[in-house]
Design a protein around this motif. Structure first.
Motif, mmCIF file in Angstrom:
data_model
loop_
_atom_site.group_PDB
_atom_site.id
_atom_site.type_symbol
_atom_site.label_atom_id
_atom_site.label_comp_id
_atom_site.label_asym_id
_atom_site.label_seq_id
_atom_site.Cartn_x
_atom_site.Cartn_y
_atom_site.Cartn_z
ATOM 1 N N ASN A 1 6.381 6.440 7.590
ATOM 2 C CA ASN A 1 6.240 7.074 5.728
ATOM 3 C C ASN A 1 5.951 8.036 4.723
ATOM 4 O OD1 ASN A 1 6.413 3.842 5.989
ATOM 5 N ND2 ASN A 1 4.613 3.608 6.903
ATOM 6 N N VAL A 2 6.768 8.329 3.477
ATOM 7 C CA VAL A 2 6.412 8.782 2.757
ATOM 8 C C VAL A 2 4.770 8.293 1.881
ATOM 9 C CG1 VAL A 2 6.847 10.482 0.567
ATOM 10 C CG2 VAL A 2 8.530 10.129 2.749
ATOM 11 N N GLN B 1 3.611 -7.168 4.970
ATOM 12 C CA GLN B 1 2.899 -6.323 3.324
ATOM 13 C C GLN B 1 1.901 -5.720 3.364
ATOM 14 O OE1 GLN B 1 2.592 -7.142 0.763
ATOM 15 N NE2 GLN B 1 4.462 -8.855 0.696
ATOM 16 N N VAL B 2 1.578 -4.914 2.655
ATOM 17 C CA VAL B 2 0.613 -3.227 2.870
ATOM 18 C C VAL B 2 0.321 -3.377 1.741
ATOM 19 C CG1 VAL B 2 0.999 -1.185 3.026
ATOM 20 C CG2 VAL B 2 2.501 -2.049 3.870
ATOM 21 N N GLN B 3 -1.220 -3.520 1.900
ATOM 22 C CA GLN B 3 -2.437 -3.001 0.612
ATOM 23 C C GLN B 3 -2.622 -1.513 1.137
ATOM 24 O OE1 GLN B 3 -3.087 -5.402 3.364
ATOM 25 N NE2 GLN B 3 -1.347 -7.005 2.641
ATOM 26 N N LEU B 4 -2.581 -1.455 -0.399
ATOM 27 C CA LEU B 4 -3.058 0.387 -0.632
ATOM 28 C C LEU B 4 -4.523 0.106 -2.064
ATOM 29 C CD1 LEU B 4 0.250 2.008 -1.791
ATOM 30 C CD2 LEU B 4 -0.987 1.970 0.289
ATOM 31 N N VAL B 5 -5.263 0.814 -1.170
ATOM 32 C CA VAL B 5 -6.558 0.368 -1.998
ATOM 33 C C VAL B 5 -7.468 2.080 -2.278
ATOM 34 C CG1 VAL B 5 -8.920 0.279 -2.262
ATOM 35 C CG2 VAL B 5 -7.505 -1.448 -1.067
ATOM 36 N N LEU C 1 3.269 3.903 -1.537
ATOM 37 C CA LEU C 1 3.838 4.217 -0.061
ATOM 38 C C LEU C 1 5.130 3.564 0.112
ATOM 39 C CD1 LEU C 1 1.949 3.216 3.286
ATOM 40 C CD2 LEU C 1 4.236 2.716 3.017
ATOM 41 N N ARG C 2 6.945 4.598 0.938
ATOM 42 C CA ARG C 2 7.709 3.834 1.631
ATOM 43 C C ARG C 2 8.125 4.214 2.305
ATOM 44 N NH1 ARG C 2 11.111 7.938 -0.244
ATOM 45 N NH2 ARG C 2 10.336 9.693 -1.521
ATOM 46 N N GLY D 1 13.068 -1.773 -0.216
ATOM 47 C CA GLY D 1 12.824 -2.508 -0.200
ATOM 48 C C GLY D 1 11.302 -2.278 -0.014
ATOM 49 N N TYR D 2 10.964 -1.515 1.085
ATOM 50 C CA TYR D 2 9.718 -1.272 1.884
ATOM 51 C C TYR D 2 9.172 -0.360 1.508
ATOM 52 C CZ TYR D 2 5.941 -0.566 4.807
ATOM 53 O OH TYR D 2 5.156 -0.326 6.081
ATOM 54 N N GLU D 3 8.522 -0.690 -0.441
ATOM 55 C CA GLU D 3 7.758 -0.020 -0.616
ATOM 56 C C GLU D 3 6.606 -0.376 -1.233
ATOM 57 O OE1 GLU D 3 9.755 2.163 -4.274
ATOM 58 O OE2 GLU D 3 8.497 3.345 -4.670
ATOM 59 N N TYR D 4 5.703 0.107 -2.029
ATOM 60 C CA TYR D 4 4.051 -0.448 -2.489
ATOM 61 C C TYR D 4 3.471 0.359 -3.106
ATOM 62 C CZ TYR D 4 5.328 -3.492 1.647
ATOM 63 O OH TYR D 4 5.736 -4.871 2.014
ATOM 64 N N TRP D 5 3.048 -0.673 -3.887
ATOM 65 C CA TRP D 5 1.954 0.489 -5.004
ATOM 66 C C TRP D 5 0.463 0.172 -5.318
ATOM 67 C CZ3 TRP D 5 4.006 4.237 -8.134
ATOM 68 C CH2 TRP D 5 5.549 4.566 -8.162
#
Length: 118
Positions: free
Chosen positions: A32-33, A1-5, A97-98, A104-108
């Motif tokens: 990543n992008v 899991q990735v967290q974006l703050v 982030l993707r 499927g490795y994409e986070y918001w």
């Protein structure tokens, strides 16, 4: 899991500037992008600016020449310098982030409000 703050949103007058930051933590892959999208009320989410770990950038047409996206040396924090802001820039700005190699490795992020108004 990735967290974006995200941080840095707020109210600014037309012509003003704001700087957004987004810090990633957790299981972060390499190459990543990262970048920013925005969504105004009643409109679809749109690209603002993205940057690869190698430094390649892509901007939405409406922000070219006014916004600058950058990334730190650790490739975990992305910034968006917004200059010459217009009322039409008002939106919720989302960090993204993707990884192009891992579907499927994409986070918001949770989103940060930017309001441009006098």
């Amino acid at each position: 899991q990735v967290q974006l703050v995200e941080s840095g949103g707020g109210l600014v007058q037309p012509g003003g500037s704001l700087r957004l930051s987004c810090a990633a933590s957790g299981s972060i892959f390499s190459n990543n992008v990262m970048g920013w999208y925005r969504q105004a009320p009643g409109k679809e989410r749109e690209l603002v600016a993205v940057i690869s770990s190698g430094g390649s950038t892509n901007y939405g047409d409406s922000v070219k020449g006014r916004f600058i996206v950058s990334i730190d040396n650790a490739k975990t924090t992305v910034y968006l310098q917004m200059n010459s802001l217009k009322p039409e820039d008002t939106a919720v700005y989302y960090c993204n982030l993707r990884n192009p190699l891992f579907r499927g490795y994409e986070y918001w992020g949770q989103g940060t409000q930017v309001t441009v108004s006098s």
